[in-house]
Design a protein around this motif. Sequence first.
Motif, PDB file in Angstrom:
ATOM      1  N   CYS A 205      -2.813  -7.977  -0.183  1.00 44.70           N
ATOM      2  CA  CYS A 205      -1.958  -7.944  -1.366  1.00 44.70           C
ATOM      3  C   CYS A 205      -1.300  -9.301  -1.628  1.00 44.70           C
TER       4      CYS A 205
ATOM      5  N   LYS B   3       5.324  -9.167  -3.320  1.00 44.72           N
ATOM      6  CA  LYS B   3       5.126  -8.720  -1.952  1.00 44.72           C
ATOM      7  C   LYS B   3       4.992  -9.926  -1.041  1.00 44.72           C
ATOM      8  N   GLY B  79       2.950   0.437  -1.034  1.00 44.52           N
ATOM      9  CA  GLY B  79       1.838   0.750  -1.931  1.00 44.52           C
ATOM     10  C   GLY B  79       1.737   2.211  -2.299  1.00 44.52           C
ATOM     11  N   GLN B  82       0.757   2.625  -5.812  1.00 46.79           N
ATOM     12  CA  GLN B  82      -0.590   2.192  -6.150  1.00 46.79           C
ATOM     13  C   GLN B  82      -1.386   1.957  -4.866  1.00 46.79           C
ATOM     14  N   THR B  84      -4.185   1.136  -2.314  1.00 43.13           N
ATOM     15  CA  THR B  84      -5.343   0.242  -2.331  1.00 43.13           C
ATOM     16  C   THR B  84      -6.576   1.070  -1.993  1.00 43.13           C
ATOM     17  N   GLY B 108      -0.259   3.105   2.360  1.00 38.72           N
ATOM     18  CA  GLY B 108      -0.718   2.442   1.136  1.00 38.72           C
ATOM     19  C   GLY B 108      -2.207   2.239   0.952  1.00 38.72           C
TER      20      GLY B 108
END
Lengths: 208, 208
Positions: A205, B3, B79, B82, B84, B108
């Motif tokens: 990220c 992040k 996360g 959203q 990954t 996440g």
Amino acid sequence: MEKTTVSKATLGRLPEYLRTLRDLAPEDGTHISATAIAKKLSLGEVQVRKDLAAVSGAGKPKLGYEIGELIEEIEHFLGYDQLTPAILVGAGKLGKALLQYREFERYGVKISAAFDLNEKPIIIGEKTEVLPMSQLESFCRDGHIRLGIITVGEGSAQEVCDRMVGCGIEAIWNFAPCKLSVPSGVLLQNENLALSLAHLNNQLCNHN
Amino acid sequence: MEKTTVSKATLGRLPEYLRTLRDLAPEDGTHISATAIAKKLSLGEVQVRKDLAAVSGAGKPKLGYEIGELIEEIEHFLGYDQLTPAILVGAGKLGKALLQYREFERYGVKISAAFDLNEKPIIIGEKTEVLPMSQLESFCRDGHIRLGIITVGEGSAQEVCDRMVGCGIEAIWNFAPCKLSVPSGVLLQNENLALSLAHLNNQLCNHN
């Protein structure tokens, strides 16, 4: 020599040293220097000396390490001459995957038996069978088992842990995603796979 | 906020902060201090401030962190809003175990699909199916997949790795017990389970 505790990084390199030493041809002579080992493995010389100091005496000045002796010392350190027997409790998908993982023996551990809360014995392949939990105590006692692997779910992990401790197990490798409490003197290592993946995701990220 | 990359230790504590904050009752008020969080989790106050600084602004003097806001910031960092998407190649026992591991989403990541060198599609449970490798490229392209997990054997790991990189994957979590080469710019994280067990065994051998 007495075994000493080494870092994971050193431990990870020991099988590589071993492979390199075993691959040497007779015409390479009877001794090898830290410099030569470092070159073969693209490592720093200081690193090699430090790693090997954990398992062996220092090499002889100008000659280096006696190859056969160094091979034996690394094999001994990694436990090739005496594999530590371990048991595993929880023969679900992860447990079965670990049972069939061949790398453990390269690092000195052999999973002798697996147990499952399901009381029916299960046969996997030819080698390892899954025993009912009622046999845990006798198996551990008879086999002097000191190492246990927990691959049951979160709900039964503490109970399994307590039974392992009761069986005299001194080191536990826990895959259940929960905190376990063990008496002082018992080693506990938690393996949080999700955390490893999260760490990679976190780097991703922040990656460009 | 952007992040940032945090240590594995911090990352591992974030779900615990989240649980603690979510468990607070309305009568606990709208704000919480680092001191109060530290106490609830038996952590040092400095540690808590440092961990939370990675995901949030500093708390307000005398008031601390606004609870709802901090929850959202941690969820975002992990996360939760959203996930990954990741793909996995190699649907053997380990691959299937990872597919059914529920913890990843708490950190996440969601495994969207699994592929296997065996060309026949395999159905596991209700949710995830194993697709043939011939669909790897189109799946990754259509799903903008950036994260790949390798659970094939040593023999085919590099080939799978190369195909993943060719599909635009930028981060690889490798379980095969071998070194993989990736182009610079691709993140590679090796998971050597044998090494973790060896490390525990090494401590056990030096125990008492």
